[in-house]
Design a protein around this motif. Sequence first.
Motif, PDB file in Angstrom:
ATOM      1  N   SER A 106       0.637  -1.116  -0.106  1.00 35.61           N
ATOM      2  CA  SER A 106      -0.139   0.222   0.157  1.00 35.61           C
ATOM      3  C   SER A 106       0.835   1.497   0.024  1.00 35.61           C
ATOM      4  O   SER A 106       0.293   2.296  -0.729  1.00 35.61           O
ATOM      5  CB  SER A 106      -0.792   0.271   0.810  1.00 35.61           C
ATOM      6  N   LEU A 107       1.903   0.967   0.947  1.00 39.30           N
ATOM      7  CA  LEU A 107       2.865   2.238   1.105  1.00 39.30           C
ATOM      8  C   LEU A 107       3.746   2.795  -0.347  1.00 39.30           C
ATOM      9  O   LEU A 107       3.570   3.817  -0.800  1.00 39.30           O
ATOM     10  CB  LEU A 107       3.876   2.690   1.409  1.00 39.30           C
ATOM     11  N   LEU A 111       3.196   5.828  -3.165  1.00 40.26           N
ATOM     12  CA  LEU A 111       4.462   6.295  -3.482  1.00 40.26           C
ATOM     13  C   LEU A 111       4.297   6.425  -4.853  1.00 40.26           C
ATOM     14  O   LEU A 111       4.630   8.109  -5.134  1.00 40.26           O
ATOM     15  CB  LEU A 111       5.460   6.324  -2.718  1.00 40.26           C
ATOM     16  N   ALA A 112       3.978   5.724  -5.165  1.00 37.68           N
ATOM     17  CA  ALA A 112       4.576   5.429  -6.940  1.00 37.68           C
ATOM     18  C   ALA A 112       2.865   6.652  -7.656  1.00 37.68           C
ATOM     19  O   ALA A 112       3.105   7.275  -8.629  1.00 37.68           O
ATOM     20  CB  ALA A 112       4.056   3.998  -7.468  1.00 37.68           C
ATOM     21  N   ALA A 113       2.237   6.613  -6.826  1.00 40.56           N
ATOM     22  CA  ALA A 113       1.145   7.472  -7.408  1.00 40.56           C
ATOM     23  C   ALA A 113       1.114   8.670  -7.208  1.00 40.56           C
ATOM     24  O   ALA A 113       1.104   9.822  -7.914  1.00 40.56           O
ATOM     25  CB  ALA A 113      -0.436   6.689  -6.822  1.00 40.56           C
ATOM     26  N   LEU A 114       2.746   8.926  -5.704  1.00 39.50           N
ATOM     27  CA  LEU A 114       2.066  10.513  -5.606  1.00 39.50           C
ATOM     28  C   LEU A 114       3.319  10.761  -6.909  1.00 39.50           C
ATOM     29  O   LEU A 114       2.940  12.029  -7.306  1.00 39.50           O
ATOM     30  CB  LEU A 114       2.809  10.697  -4.416  1.00 39.50           C
ATOM     31  N   ARG A 119       4.512  14.513 -11.115  1.00 37.65           N
ATOM     32  CA  ARG A 119       5.370  14.955 -12.650  1.00 37.65           C
ATOM     33  C   ARG A 119       4.730  15.397 -13.618  1.00 37.65           C
ATOM     34  O   ARG A 119       4.348  16.300 -13.924  1.00 37.65           O
ATOM     35  CB  ARG A 119       5.288  12.539 -12.687  1.00 37.65           C
ATOM     36  N   ILE A 120       2.439  15.484 -13.009  1.00 38.26           N
ATOM     37  CA  ILE A 120       1.826  15.512 -14.349  1.00 38.26           C
ATOM     38  C   ILE A 120       1.672  17.200 -14.154  1.00 38.26           C
ATOM     39  O   ILE A 120       1.511  18.281 -14.404  1.00 38.26           O
ATOM     40  CB  ILE A 120       0.851  14.960 -14.249  1.00 38.26           C
ATOM     41  N   LEU A 161      -6.646   9.334  -8.509  1.00 36.81           N
ATOM     42  CA  LEU A 161      -6.239  11.179  -8.951  1.00 36.81           C
ATOM     43  C   LEU A 161      -4.782  11.539  -9.988  1.00 36.81           C
ATOM     44  O   LEU A 161      -5.098  11.392 -11.064  1.00 36.81           O
ATOM     45  CB  LEU A 161      -5.711  11.563  -7.898  1.00 36.81           C
ATOM     46  N   ALA A 162      -4.184  10.139 -10.051  1.00 36.47           N
ATOM     47  CA  ALA A 162      -3.312  10.036 -10.852  1.00 36.47           C
ATOM     48  C   ALA A 162      -3.593   9.580 -12.486  1.00 36.47           C
ATOM     49  O   ALA A 162      -3.387   9.701 -13.139  1.00 36.47           O
ATOM     50  CB  ALA A 162      -2.097   8.938 -10.272  1.00 36.47           C
TER      51      ALA A 162
END
Length: 475
Positions: A106-107, A111-114, A119-120, A161-162
């Motif tokens: 989950s973490l 973190l990858a999604a954040l 980046r976007i 969101l990502a």
Amino acid sequence: MRGPRRSGGVRARPARLRPRTERGRLLLVLLLVAAVTAFTATVPLLRDFFDLRVYYGTVHTWAHHGGRIYDYRVPGTVYGFTYPPFAAVAMLPLALLGRTTAIAMSLLVNLAALAAVLRILAGPGGGRHGWYRWALCLCLLAMFEPLRDTVSFGQVNLVLLALVLADSLLLTAGRGRWAGVGTGLAAAVKLTPVLFIGLLLLAGRRRAAATATAVAAAATALAAWVDPAASRFYWTEALWDTGRVGRLDYVSNQSLQGVLARLGEPGRPLWASVVLVTLCVWAWRARRAVAAGDWPAAFALTGIAACLVSPITWVHHLVWLLPSFAVLVRAGHRRTAGALYAVLCTSMVWLWSGDASGPDGFLGANAYVWVALGLLLGLPAGQPRAARRPLPRSASATAPAPSAESPATTAAGDQSESSSAAGAPAAASGTAAGWRREGGRSPSSEPTGSTCPAAANPQSRSARASSYTVNPPSA
């Protein structure tokens, strides 16, 4: 004596206070990390991955013990799975993991999604900011309450969101062939992103809207094929019972419905009227943004409106406001962005968790709603690129005036360090290259509906409740 002047008779501005050496920058970052650590250890409430425990228990009960998706409840609570059935299908890999591994995954996923979201939002020039500005950005993000709660609960908001912002990036870059896929997947997992399909229709992007609708429908059909009974129960009963999720008047519900419920007016006619007005404002402002090619602002306005009109918007859902702060910074409104962002870092709404009555309760307990309304009404959208401040020039480095034979061009080297540090505004025209974001955004934490007092109505029929809830998986 008069201070020094720049060439041309203009008084030189004093240098901004900022570390000029790598050692100074490292020291500042370490001090900020210590301050953020102290803040998160004292002010916010840590959620102990409660929502992840809901996902984990539901999937294990369903996959290994023949339980029903909507019958599982976390032992000692009335809270269980509240998302559409496809969300459970997407989370099936949890059935292969132990609890500790699930928390670690989950973490990593969050973190990858954040990283993808940042980046976007940063746009094509995000890589040039360097470690120092990104470190400052992460320190500020660590104080943003919705983001902090999303991670602490083990929630899925950042992933959704990502996915939605990926569509915004495709539309902004003019590569709309696959636009809609991310929005469709997000809408199949949770209902909040459905409004983004409305944005695509509003913008006349019928192909993208059709793609999003088809993807969401296909994912929903897949879930119905996997578990017909769960799909039937969700779409005919669970979806319409907001009491399954939590109390409407609980302070964590920072939606328009939450405001009305805390005022003692939870009636649906009044709420529907307020929602209709809000959607009209959103449609008007979003159309202006789309007409100017300002897709970042259009998507930011849609995220704001979705939080406002949803019957229940727990504080961690407000990560959908992050794009609006990027738009504010892009347009040069850094102080406004900082002030509103700071409000969302304070956890102030919890001061009225026991009693939200009176004028102070009306203002304080709904503080995040007022921030969202302010952003919906005042977010710069569909406007030309904000004018940059004049850059200081020294007597030894003065650019010659352009001539008719040599038209003026803008060199990248003309931008001062202070201008780049604050984040140059991104183009708001149809050829906008992307989203730019100042390295300063602060996150904070807040409880979700999962930790609110027990709702009056159970999350599923007790007659069908799985006995497995008493003995959760020990993996």
